[in-house]
Design a protein around this motif. Structure first.
Motif, PDB file in Angstrom:
ATOM      1  N   ARG A 129       0.825  -1.212   0.000  1.00 35.93           N
ATOM      2  CA  ARG A 129       0.000   0.000   0.000  1.00 35.93           C
ATOM      3  C   ARG A 129       0.859   1.262   0.000  1.00 35.93           C
ATOM      4  O   ARG A 129       1.765   1.412   0.815  1.00 35.93           O
ATOM      5  CB  ARG A 129      -0.891  -0.003   1.245  1.00 35.93           C
ATOM      6  CG  ARG A 129      -1.759   1.232   1.430  1.00 35.93           C
ATOM      7  CD  ARG A 129      -2.882   1.289   0.441  1.00 35.93           C
ATOM      8  NE  ARG A 129      -3.775   2.431   0.725  1.00 35.93           N
ATOM      9  CZ  ARG A 129      -4.782   2.781  -0.058  1.00 35.93           C
ATOM     10  NH1 ARG A 129      -5.027   2.097  -1.169  1.00 35.93           N
ATOM     11  NH2 ARG A 129      -5.541   3.809   0.247  1.00 35.93           N
ATOM     12  N   TRP A 130       0.562   2.137  -0.972  1.00 38.12           N
ATOM     13  CA  TRP A 130       1.161   3.464  -1.022  1.00 38.12           C
ATOM     14  C   TRP A 130       0.089   4.492  -0.667  1.00 38.12           C
ATOM     15  O   TRP A 130      -0.977   4.520  -1.302  1.00 38.12           O
ATOM     16  CB  TRP A 130       1.692   3.800  -2.414  1.00 38.12           C
ATOM     17  CG  TRP A 130       2.837   2.978  -2.888  1.00 38.12           C
ATOM     18  CD1 TRP A 130       4.162   3.272  -2.768  1.00 38.12           C
ATOM     19  CD2 TRP A 130       2.775   1.739  -3.620  1.00 38.12           C
ATOM     20  NE1 TRP A 130       4.931   2.302  -3.369  1.00 38.12           N
ATOM     21  CE2 TRP A 130       4.102   1.344  -3.894  1.00 38.12           C
ATOM     22  CE3 TRP A 130       1.725   0.934  -4.060  1.00 38.12           C
ATOM     23  CZ2 TRP A 130       4.399   0.179  -4.600  1.00 38.12           C
ATOM     24  CZ3 TRP A 130       2.019  -0.223  -4.752  1.00 38.12           C
ATOM     25  CH2 TRP A 130       3.334  -0.591  -5.017  1.00 38.12           C
ATOM     26  N   ARG A 131       0.349   5.336   0.296  1.00 36.55           N
ATOM     27  CA  ARG A 131      -0.573   6.433   0.571  1.00 36.55           C
ATOM     28  C   ARG A 131      -0.268   7.576  -0.386  1.00 36.55           C
ATOM     29  O   ARG A 131       0.894   7.879  -0.675  1.00 36.55           O
ATOM     30  CB  ARG A 131      -0.450   6.890   2.025  1.00 36.55           C
ATOM     31  CG  ARG A 131      -1.026   5.899   3.010  1.00 36.55           C
ATOM     32  CD  ARG A 131      -1.276   6.541   4.368  1.00 36.55           C
ATOM     33  NE  ARG A 131      -0.033   6.941   5.015  1.00 36.55           N
ATOM     34  CZ  ARG A 131       0.693   6.151   5.795  1.00 36.55           C
ATOM     35  NH1 ARG A 131       0.279   4.904   6.027  1.00 36.55           N
ATOM     36  NH2 ARG A 131       1.801   6.585   6.357  1.00 36.55           N
ATOM     37  N   ALA A 132      -1.325   8.223  -0.855  1.00 37.51           N
ATOM     38  CA  ALA A 132      -1.142   9.296  -1.825  1.00 37.51           C
ATOM     39  C   ALA A 132      -2.371  10.180  -1.860  1.00 37.51           C
ATOM     40  O   ALA A 132      -3.480   9.727  -1.567  1.00 37.51           O
ATOM     41  CB  ALA A 132      -0.882   8.719  -3.218  1.00 37.51           C
ATOM     42  N   GLU A 133      -2.175  11.433  -2.187  1.00 39.86           N
ATOM     43  CA  GLU A 133      -3.283  12.333  -2.450  1.00 39.86           C
ATOM     44  C   GLU A 133      -3.663  12.163  -3.917  1.00 39.86           C
ATOM     45  O   GLU A 133      -3.038  12.742  -4.797  1.00 39.86           O
ATOM     46  CB  GLU A 133      -2.891  13.776  -2.142  1.00 39.86           C
ATOM     47  CG  GLU A 133      -2.668  14.062  -0.670  1.00 39.86           C
ATOM     48  CD  GLU A 133      -2.343  15.528  -0.417  1.00 39.86           C
ATOM     49  OE1 GLU A 133      -2.565  16.354  -1.322  1.00 39.86           O
ATOM     50  OE2 GLU A 133      -1.851  15.820   0.671  1.00 39.86           O
ATOM     51  N   VAL A 134      -4.651  11.351  -4.168  1.00 40.20           N
ATOM     52  CA  VAL A 134      -5.065  11.074  -5.539  1.00 40.20           C
ATOM     53  C   VAL A 134      -5.913  12.237  -6.043  1.00 40.20           C
ATOM     54  O   VAL A 134      -6.894  12.629  -5.405  1.00 40.20           O
ATOM     55  CB  VAL A 134      -5.845   9.746  -5.614  1.00 40.20           C
ATOM     56  CG1 VAL A 134      -6.349   9.485  -7.021  1.00 40.20           C
ATOM     57  CG2 VAL A 134      -4.949   8.599  -5.132  1.00 40.20           C
ATOM     58  N   ALA A 135      -5.530  12.770  -7.190  1.00 43.02           N
ATOM     59  CA  ALA A 135      -6.228  13.936  -7.721  1.00 43.02           C
ATOM     60  C   ALA A 135      -7.694  13.623  -7.938  1.00 43.02           C
ATOM     61  O   ALA A 135      -8.052  12.570  -8.479  1.00 43.02           O
ATOM     62  CB  ALA A 135      -5.578  14.360  -9.039  1.00 43.02           C
TER      63      ALA A 135
END
Length: 596
Positions: A135-141
């Motif tokens: 799992r990668w955490r990210a601010e997905v547009a």
């Protein structure tokens, strides 16, 4: 006073955080902030930032943040599961991170960051493991649309969708933010069956390392589960070009040569009722309409043949007769199918099918004696002189499920292969290598109901979608047009795309088949027709002659213009030619009903 001061400090902290984010958009190279990677156009970005300070105050527009997700980094979490129980992974083991390694007891997952890739490996010397969740955490547009692939064949279900967190996207996925496309996947030598998920909080990669339906027993060896690669789309680059570029990057092996494929396959008008005599009749008809000289057409015998009876007296002689008529002979086989008298010890367990009544006796390809039986089938077909072997049903026969049934779980739990030390992905890849070795290098292999991702560099062709039809146009519209469109990035990178047949029969209106024939030929993908009696008409002959002329020359590289907009794109263009519009639904519209 204290309350106002706290408000002012909070405001200052927010402004500072915003300033950091803006600076990062212009920094040289690529920098991950909450999983979003952005890059400057050239060096000296910080200097230019200082010189341009205050541009927002002057009314100039700030650069739009990139929607690219940086996945070539150590993930935020890794979890392993020891097995599955019904539809759920069980036996969860959380791992603790130390550098690039994640440890939990003797279980070690390594996330090795290398240039332009991330290598994920697993060691579990004393514990059976079925799945690994990365799992990668990210601010997905917000507003992204996503495209995924399929486990084996697709089933009319490919296409761009809004963000669906639970959506299973095998092998690779792409995103589009309305302006730019980016793509992410695993290389084609993966030791796990891999799928992606995308949600507003980040990205998940699931690596199924099961053996049959149970955990794999690796012993002392370290398994390379997958190598993650990405493709950052350039400004102005079309989405289809971006995904094609990713497919090229995913190739772990040199692909087979791309050659024109066209001709006949009897299935979609005869449905297993052909004879040697009808095959030769079809061959003569196809040869008559093919360009003289140059690349010769194929005449492929699909399912239903049986050597040494009244309908099929001599399959070797039939291959010679096809060649004598200046066509190239091809034949269908089911490599894992075992006869009723096969020894039980050579077979896969029936439990892999669960409660299904439609079961098949299949050889276990991890057993050496069973491997010899599989090898003998290939050598028999090539020994007869067939120049193309279409091998079918191996995914269903091995794993017990069709691709559309798999979802996040390619196999049902509770069974194992004879050799428990190999993952299903490894067993599939080894089976494909065995088929190639037995067939030889000069024979063309067409994989049907096969995992094309793992067949890259082994197969010459891949049946990328479920069956088209000579009985109902709707099946061809959904299965054929959809897979041609959305697996087109794999054509010429992984293998030659085979979107299946043009079934020319009285049941399918010619207005639809004429268009389907035309787009296949113009795309440069395999153009194979089931030429039933209605194909003998004047209009049909003229269209076939034109299509074969184009196909024999390698096609025109036609691509869908409305690729990101429709499930069965209608607007296609070849180079500088005028755009062509195909009308797949007709005046009455698409059918809500589908034949089996």
């Amino acid at each position: 006073m204290k309350h106002k001061k706290e408000q002012r400090n909070a405001s200052e902290r927010a402004n500072e955080a915003d300033a950091v984010t803006r600076r990062s958009f212009l920094r040289k190279g690529a920098l991950a902030i909450s999983g979003i990677t952005v890059a400057s156009a050239a060096s000296g970005a910080q200097t230019r930032l200082d010189a341009n300070a205050g541009t927002a105050d002057r009314g100039e527009r700030s650069p739009k943040p990139s929607s690219f997700l940086d996945l070539l980094r150590v993930p935020e979490s890794v979890t392993v599961y020891r097995g599955f129980e019904k539809t759920l992974p069980v036996g969860l083991t959380s791992l603790e991170r130390t550098g690039e390694q994640w440890r939990g007891g003797q279980v070690v997952v390594e996330s090795g960051v290398k240039q332009d890739e991330l290598v994920l490996t697993l060691a579990a010397p004393s514990t059976a493991i079925a799945a690994v969740h990365v799992r990668w955490r990210a601010e997905v547009a917000p507003g992204l649309r996503a495209l995924g692939d399929a486990w084996e064949r697709s089933y009319g279900d490919l296409g761009w969708r809004n963000l669906i967190p639970e959506r299973v996207m095998p092998w690779y996925f792409a995103t589009h933010d309305g302006a730019t496309c980016h793509a992410y996947g695993v290389k084609t030598d993966a030791g796990a069956l891999c799928f992606w998920q995308l949600d507003p909080e980040g990205v998940s990669l699931w690596l199924n390392v099961a053996n049959g339906g149970n955990g794999v027993e690796l012993g002392q060896r370290r398994l390379t589960m997958a190598t993650v690669v990405t493709r950052r789309g350039a400004e102005g680059e079309k989405a289809l070009e971006t995904v094609t570029g990713l497919c090229r990057t995913m190739c772990a092996r040199a692909s087979r040569p791309i050659v024109p494929i066209y001709g006949a396959n009897d299935w979609c008008y005869s449905y297993g009722r052909s004879t040697a005599e009808t095959i030769l009749r079809d061959t003569e008809f196809i040869v008559e309409l093919s360009p003289k000289g140059g690349v010769r057409p194929f005449s492929v015998i699909d399912g239903g043949w049986s050597n040494g009876n009244s309908a099929w007296p001599d399959m070797g002689k039939l291959a010679a007769n096809i060649k004598q008529r200046t066509a190239r002979p091809g034949i269908w086989i089911r490599p894992l199918e075992a006869p009723q008298d096969a020894a039980r010890g050579l077979l896969l367990p029936d439990v892999r099918f669960g409660e299904k009544k439609e079961r098949a006796r299949g050889y276990d390809p991890t057993i050496p004696e069973a491997q010899e039986r599989i090898r003998a089938k290939l050598r028999e077909a090539t020994g007869w002189g067939y120049e193309m072997v279409k091998h079918d049903f191996s995914t269903y026969d091995l794993l017990g499920q069709w691709g559309f049934e798999m979802g996040p779980q390619p196999t049902l739990p509770g069974w194992s292969l004879n050799n428990r030390s190999r993952t299903n992905a490894e067993v599939i890849a080894e089976l494909y290598a065995l088929i190639r070795e037995a067939a030889g290098e000069r024979v063309l292999l067409d994989g049907c109901n096969t995992v094309g991702h793992l067949g890259q560099g082994v197969f010459d062709l891949q049946r990328t979608g479920d069956d088209t039809s000579g009985r109902q146009w709707e099946r061809t519209r959904r299965m054929g047009v959809n897979t041609l469109s959305f697996r087109l990035p794999q054509h010429g990178t992984f293998y030659i795309l085979d979107a299946d047949l043009v079934g020319i029969t009285e049941a399918v209106p010619w207005e639809f088949n004429q268009q389907w024939l035309d787009v296949l030929a113009r795309s440069g993908t395999a153009t194979l027709v089931s030429a039933g009696p209605p194909a003998r008409g004047r209009d049909q002959r003229a269209a076939l002659r034109d299509a074969f002329q184009i196909a024999a020359a390698g096609g025109l590289a036609a691509v869908p213009v409305d690729w990101t907009e429709a499930s069965t794109p209608e607007r296609w263009q070849a180079g500088a030619e005028k755009e062509r519009r195909y009308r797949w639904s007709g005046t009455l519209g698409a059918s809500a009903f589908l034949s089996p």
